[in-house]
Write a protein that holds these residues in place. Structure first.
Motif, PDB file in Angstrom:
ATOM      1  N   LEU A 493       1.952  92.647  34.946  1.00  0.00           N
ATOM      2  CA  LEU A 493       3.220  91.996  34.633  1.00  0.00           C
ATOM      3  C   LEU A 493       3.883  92.659  33.436  1.00  0.00           C
ATOM      4  O   LEU A 493       5.106  92.885  33.421  1.00  0.00           O
ATOM      5  CB  LEU A 493       2.948  90.514  34.354  1.00  0.00           C
ATOM      6  CG  LEU A 493       4.121  89.610  33.994  1.00  0.00           C
ATOM      7  CD1 LEU A 493       5.050  89.457  35.180  1.00  0.00           C
ATOM      8  CD2 LEU A 493       3.625  88.248  33.551  1.00  0.00           C
ATOM      9  N   VAL A 494       3.099  92.990  32.426  1.00  0.00           N
ATOM     10  CA  VAL A 494       3.627  93.684  31.248  1.00  0.00           C
ATOM     11  C   VAL A 494       4.237  95.025  31.656  1.00  0.00           C
ATOM     12  O   VAL A 494       5.318  95.409  31.188  1.00  0.00           O
ATOM     13  CB  VAL A 494       2.513  93.874  30.200  1.00  0.00           C
ATOM     14  CG1 VAL A 494       2.956  94.833  29.102  1.00  0.00           C
ATOM     15  CG2 VAL A 494       2.120  92.534  29.600  1.00  0.00           C
ATOM     16  N   HIS A 495       3.548  95.739  32.538  1.00  0.00           N
ATOM     17  CA  HIS A 495       4.069  97.028  33.007  1.00  0.00           C
ATOM     18  C   HIS A 495       5.423  96.852  33.689  1.00  0.00           C
ATOM     19  O   HIS A 495       6.353  97.639  33.457  1.00  0.00           O
ATOM     20  CB  HIS A 495       3.057  97.658  33.968  1.00  0.00           C
ATOM     21  CG  HIS A 495       3.562  98.888  34.656  1.00  0.00           C
ATOM     22  ND1 HIS A 495       3.500 100.146  34.081  1.00  0.00           N
ATOM     23  CD2 HIS A 495       4.149  99.061  35.870  1.00  0.00           C
ATOM     24  CE1 HIS A 495       4.028 101.037  34.901  1.00  0.00           C
ATOM     25  NE2 HIS A 495       4.423 100.406  35.997  1.00  0.00           N
ATOM     26  N   ASN A 496       5.552  95.825  34.535  1.00  0.00           N
ATOM     27  CA  ASN A 496       6.816  95.615  35.255  1.00  0.00           C
ATOM     28  C   ASN A 496       7.936  95.189  34.317  1.00  0.00           C
ATOM     29  O   ASN A 496       9.098  95.574  34.504  1.00  0.00           O
ATOM     30  CB  ASN A 496       6.616  94.568  36.348  1.00  0.00           C
ATOM     31  CG  ASN A 496       5.799  95.097  37.522  1.00  0.00           C
ATOM     32  OD1 ASN A 496       5.587  96.301  37.645  1.00  0.00           O
ATOM     33  ND2 ASN A 496       5.338  94.204  38.361  1.00  0.00           N
ATOM     34  N   ILE A 497       7.607  94.393  33.287  1.00  0.00           N
ATOM     35  CA  ILE A 497       8.638  94.017  32.315  1.00  0.00           C
ATOM     36  C   ILE A 497       9.123  95.245  31.547  1.00  0.00           C
ATOM     37  O   ILE A 497      10.310  95.367  31.218  1.00  0.00           O
ATOM     38  CB  ILE A 497       8.086  92.938  31.364  1.00  0.00           C
ATOM     39  CG1 ILE A 497       7.788  91.651  32.131  1.00  0.00           C
ATOM     40  CG2 ILE A 497       9.085  92.649  30.244  1.00  0.00           C
ATOM     41  CD1 ILE A 497       7.174  90.561  31.279  1.00  0.00           C
ATOM     42  N   GLU A 498       8.215  96.166  31.266  1.00  0.00           N
ATOM     43  CA  GLU A 498       8.621  97.417  30.630  1.00  0.00           C
ATOM     44  C   GLU A 498       9.608  98.172  31.498  1.00  0.00           C
ATOM     45  O   GLU A 498      10.569  98.762  30.999  1.00  0.00           O
ATOM     46  CB  GLU A 498       7.399  98.289  30.345  1.00  0.00           C
ATOM     47  CG  GLU A 498       6.617  97.889  29.112  1.00  0.00           C
ATOM     48  CD  GLU A 498       5.524  98.879  28.791  1.00  0.00           C
ATOM     49  OE1 GLU A 498       5.120  99.636  29.705  1.00  0.00           O
ATOM     50  OE2 GLU A 498       5.059  98.911  27.639  1.00  0.00           O
ATOM     51  N   LYS A 499       9.374  98.183  32.811  1.00  0.00           N
ATOM     52  CA  LYS A 499      10.306  98.850  33.714  1.00  0.00           C
ATOM     53  C   LYS A 499      11.688  98.201  33.658  1.00  0.00           C
ATOM     54  O   LYS A 499      12.711  98.895  33.663  1.00  0.00           O
ATOM     55  CB  LYS A 499       9.767  98.804  35.143  1.00  0.00           C
ATOM     56  CG  LYS A 499       8.521  99.645  35.344  1.00  0.00           C
ATOM     57  CD  LYS A 499       8.799 101.112  35.085  1.00  0.00           C
ATOM     58  CE  LYS A 499       7.561 101.968  35.222  1.00  0.00           C
ATOM     59  NZ  LYS A 499       7.826 103.399  34.939  1.00  0.00           N
ATOM     60  N   LEU A 500      11.722  96.873  33.598  1.00  0.00           N
ATOM     61  CA  LEU A 500      13.008  96.191  33.473  1.00  0.00           C
ATOM     62  C   LEU A 500      13.692  96.541  32.159  1.00  0.00           C
ATOM     63  O   LEU A 500      14.912  96.762  32.109  1.00  0.00           O
ATOM     64  CB  LEU A 500      12.792  94.679  33.569  1.00  0.00           C
ATOM     65  CG  LEU A 500      12.455  94.116  34.951  1.00  0.00           C
ATOM     66  CD1 LEU A 500      12.037  92.663  34.857  1.00  0.00           C
ATOM     67  CD2 LEU A 500      13.643  94.265  35.896  1.00  0.00           C
ATOM     68  N   ALA A 501      12.911  96.602  31.073  1.00  0.00           N
ATOM     69  CA  ALA A 501      13.502  96.930  29.770  1.00  0.00           C
ATOM     70  C   ALA A 501      14.035  98.368  29.742  1.00  0.00           C
ATOM     71  O   ALA A 501      15.117  98.621  29.209  1.00  0.00           O
ATOM     72  CB  ALA A 501      12.460  96.729  28.670  1.00  0.00           C
ATOM     73  N   HIS A 502      13.293  99.298  30.337  1.00  0.00           N
ATOM     74  CA  HIS A 502      13.700 100.709  30.316  1.00  0.00           C
ATOM     75  C   HIS A 502      14.908 100.974  31.211  1.00  0.00           C
ATOM     76  O   HIS A 502      15.617 101.965  31.010  1.00  0.00           O
ATOM     77  CB  HIS A 502      12.530 101.596  30.751  1.00  0.00           C
ATOM     78  CG  HIS A 502      11.391 101.578  29.784  1.00  0.00           C
ATOM     79  ND1 HIS A 502      10.120 102.042  30.091  1.00  0.00           N
ATOM     80  CD2 HIS A 502      11.311 101.132  28.496  1.00  0.00           C
ATOM     81  CE1 HIS A 502       9.337 101.886  29.036  1.00  0.00           C
ATOM     82  NE2 HIS A 502      10.027 101.341  28.077  1.00  0.00           N
ATOM     83  N   HIS A 503      15.115 100.108  32.188  1.00  0.00           N
ATOM     84  CA  HIS A 503      16.271 100.296  33.072  1.00  0.00           C
ATOM     85  C   HIS A 503      17.463  99.451  32.647  1.00  0.00           C
ATOM     86  O   HIS A 503      18.357  99.159  33.446  1.00  0.00           O
ATOM     87  CB  HIS A 503      15.879  99.957  34.516  1.00  0.00           C
ATOM     88  CG  HIS A 503      15.044 101.018  35.163  1.00  0.00           C
ATOM     89  ND1 HIS A 503      13.697 101.145  34.902  1.00  0.00           N
ATOM     90  CD2 HIS A 503      15.353 102.013  36.025  1.00  0.00           C
ATOM     91  CE1 HIS A 503      13.218 102.164  35.605  1.00  0.00           C
ATOM     92  NE2 HIS A 503      14.185 102.694  36.287  1.00  0.00           N
ATOM     93  N   GLY A 504      17.459  99.042  31.376  1.00  0.00           N
ATOM     94  CA  GLY A 504      18.646  98.399  30.822  1.00  0.00           C
ATOM     95  C   GLY A 504      18.793  96.952  31.153  1.00  0.00           C
ATOM     96  O   GLY A 504      19.911  96.416  31.095  1.00  0.00           O
ATOM     97  N   TYR A 505      17.710  96.265  31.504  1.00  0.00           N
ATOM     98  CA  TYR A 505      17.824  94.859  31.886  1.00  0.00           C
ATOM     99  C   TYR A 505      18.060  94.004  30.639  1.00  0.00           C
ATOM    100  O   TYR A 505      17.352  94.122  29.639  1.00  0.00           O
ATOM    101  CB  TYR A 505      16.557  94.399  32.606  1.00  0.00           C
ATOM    102  CG  TYR A 505      16.573  92.944  33.010  1.00  0.00           C
ATOM    103  CD1 TYR A 505      17.404  92.510  34.032  1.00  0.00           C
ATOM    104  CD2 TYR A 505      15.771  92.033  32.367  1.00  0.00           C
ATOM    105  CE1 TYR A 505      17.436  91.190  34.401  1.00  0.00           C
ATOM    106  CE2 TYR A 505      15.785  90.693  32.737  1.00  0.00           C
ATOM    107  CZ  TYR A 505      16.624  90.281  33.749  1.00  0.00           C
ATOM    108  OH  TYR A 505      16.635  88.964  34.122  1.00  0.00           O
ATOM    109  N   ALA A 506      19.026  93.070  30.707  1.00  0.00           N
ATOM    110  CA  ALA A 506      19.282  92.063  29.665  1.00  0.00           C
ATOM    111  C   ALA A 506      19.575  92.699  28.315  1.00  0.00           C
ATOM    112  O   ALA A 506      19.070  92.265  27.291  1.00  0.00           O
ATOM    113  CB  ALA A 506      18.116  91.103  29.552  1.00  0.00           C
ATOM    114  N   HIS A 507      20.438  93.723  28.325  1.00  0.00           N
ATOM    115  CA  HIS A 507      20.836  94.311  27.024  1.00  0.00           C
ATOM    116  C   HIS A 507      21.724  93.327  26.269  1.00  0.00           C
ATOM    117  O   HIS A 507      22.535  92.650  26.859  1.00  0.00           O
ATOM    118  CB  HIS A 507      21.592  95.610  27.278  1.00  0.00           C
ATOM    119  CG  HIS A 507      20.671  96.789  27.298  1.00  0.00           C
ATOM    120  ND1 HIS A 507      20.706  97.779  26.354  1.00  0.00           N
ATOM    121  CD2 HIS A 507      19.660  97.120  28.146  1.00  0.00           C
ATOM    122  CE1 HIS A 507      19.787  98.686  26.623  1.00  0.00           C
ATOM    123  NE2 HIS A 507      19.135  98.311  27.702  1.00  0.00           N
TER     124      HIS A 507
END
Length: 507
Positions: A493-507
């Protein structure tokens, strides 16, 4: 001499705005946004019964933020996480200056259970909504990690019964020694030490008998073979790795090629990868498209798995163990195989008294008979037959030749009970008997198959590198498959949240 402004270190009192510590675009910003606005934590809230009575509890959202932030920073131990909540500004900001005791954090992770799967599915829904799941190719791989279990406490029921007998015998011996010593005086320290040893033996024997009563059945594999049980964690398994034998679990992940998002994660107490392929493939069905390609390494290859995938009409590329020998790209691998290994000896030990193989027999041109190493004829044993899908010709020796033969010891495995030798010469695949393994070999050896192997490496290996190296996941800290499976899902789950953060999610 140049002068510079002073640099302050150590303790300093500063006014801190917690909201400004969580920077947009970071992992912690995406984590806080997901927990506060996307996650449904109703399952966690249902566990609390302190609406009228009892002390206020820590908000599950706060505990979840603390645990996931700690896992993203390589912190696993609950005591280290507790210290971070007191001393680290980022942890203080994310937790809202909450300082839960380490037992509270440990219990939260241990009792999470199936709720981890619910959170994992919710993050996947967000990833899918953001277009991070391409559904073109799923790569499957696993990692074997030790758990909070003792390798020395493994064995079969017969092993444990023998241990009980030894403990009881040792206890009886010490009791007899005590009775004999009653007539003669002994030192107080020696008597106390022996009494403690006797109590320990009796306690261990009682615990072992209770465990055998609570676990009356032997563990078996999918093929019916006996598996070792473990008295500290019976769901775990003893498995061989590149760094020795461990007692633990295998964490399996299904990774989508588009953004390396983990679409399925499971932990199992077995080292056999062949048993783990079908469960994760079936579990990833909701995210798989009709044309999604499934890839895995040679450890997941088996005729039964390939048959299941073919029946389900799933396009798969799963190489056999010998595909590297047929691939020109691995031509120089023999150089590395010949190098010494500090963990195990690669030299092949010769077999004791090996029997003659079919290569030592000469088939006549008309295929009516064959000649053995003793220069005797073996005659056709019936018509052409099929053995495991291969066309074969069988020959059998005559008793008058085999019984008095001086080479019986080198020709028969059990010369005392077997009278004559049989030999089968295989003539290739029988018509209509091509196996799924043969079809997969041709598929892997094609140009498309070689590209798929490369794509699998590039998709799944960086994910495990992130989890094991960056997140410092080197062991599971829990016992029981349900708890370990939840912890493995939290890391994924942590890995997938990192993917969301790196792809500009919830800036």
């Amino acid at each position: 001499m140049a002068r510079f402004k002073p640099v302050h270190r150590g303790l300093k009192l500063l006014p801190v705005d917690f909201d400004k510590q969580v920077l947009p675009g970071s992992f912690e910003h995406a984590l806080c946004y997901l927990v506060d606005h996307q996650f449904d934590l109703g399952g966690f809230h249902a566990r609390y019964r302190n609406a009228v009575e009892g002390a206020p509890a820590y908000d599950p959202a706060v505990l979840l933020k603390i645990i996931l932030l700690a896992y993203s920073r390589g912190l696993v131990g609950s005591r280290r996480i507790e210290a971070a909540c007191r001393e680290n500004v980022l942890f203080i900001a994310v937790s809202g200056d909450s300082q839960p005791h380490f037992t509270t954090l440990a219990a939260f992770v241990s009792q999470m259970g199936d709720l981890a799967a619910t959170l994992f599915a919710q993050v996947l829904t967000v990833c899918d909504r953001q277009g991070l799941i391409g559904r073109q190719m799923f790569a499957i791989d696993g990692v074997k990690l030790p758990s909070h279990a003792s390798k020395a406490k493994s064995g079969t029921r017969q092993d444990f019964l023998r241990q009980v007998d030894k403990m009881q015998q040792a206890a009886r011996t010490m009791l007899d020694k005590h009775r004999a010593a009653d007539a003669t005086p002994t030192s107080e320290s020696e008597s106390l030490r022996e009494t403690r040893t006797l109590q320990r033996l009796q306690r261990d024997a009682t615990q072992l008998r209770d465990w055998l009563t609570a676990n009356p059945r032997e563990r078996t594999s999918a093929k019916g073979k006996v598996r070792l049980s473990n008295r500290t964690d019976n769901d775990s398994a003893k498995m061989a790795t590149g760094k020795g034998v461990i007692q633990g679990y295998t964490g399996v992940a299904v990774v989508d090629e588009a953004a390396q998002v983990i679409v399925e994660a499971q932990a199992h107490g077995t080292g056999s990868e062949q048993e783990l392929l079908i469960p994760v493939v079936d579990a990833s069905a909701p995210y798989r498209a009709p044309d999604t390609v499934v890839t895995a390494d040679a450890g997941y290859h088996s005729e039964a798995n390939l048959k299941h995938l073919a029946t389900a009409d799933i396009d798969a590329y799963i190489p056999d163990t010998g595909y590297r020998k047929r691939d020109e790209r691995y031509r120089g691998q023999a150089v590395h195989t010949a190098k010494p290994d500090p963990l195990w000896d690669k030299t092949v030990t010769p077999k004791k008294n090996p029997c003659f193989t079919p290569a030592d027999f000469v088939l006549l041109a008309d295929r009516s008979a064959c000649v053995c190493p003793a220069d005797r004829l073996l005659y056709a044993n019936g018509k052409h037959c099929t053995v495991n899908g291969y066309a074969a010709i069988k020959f059998r020796g005559a008793q008058r030749d085999c019984v008095p033969c001086a080479l019986r010891r080198h020709c028969l495995r059990t010369p005392d009970t077997t009278k004559t030798r049989q030999v089968a010469f295989f003539q290739g695949k029988a018509p209509g008997h091509e196996s799924h393994t043969e079809r997969m070999k041709a598929k892997i050896d094609s140009e498309a198959g070689k590209r798929m192997i490369t794509r699998r490496f590039a998709t799944v290996e960086p994910v495990f590198g992130n989890l094991r190296n960056n997140k410092r996941l080197d062991r599971f800290t829990l016992r029981g498959r349900r708890k370990v499976d939840g912890q493995w899902k939290l890391y994924c789950l942590v890995h997938n949240i990192e993917k969301l953060a790196h792809h500009g999610y919830a800036h």
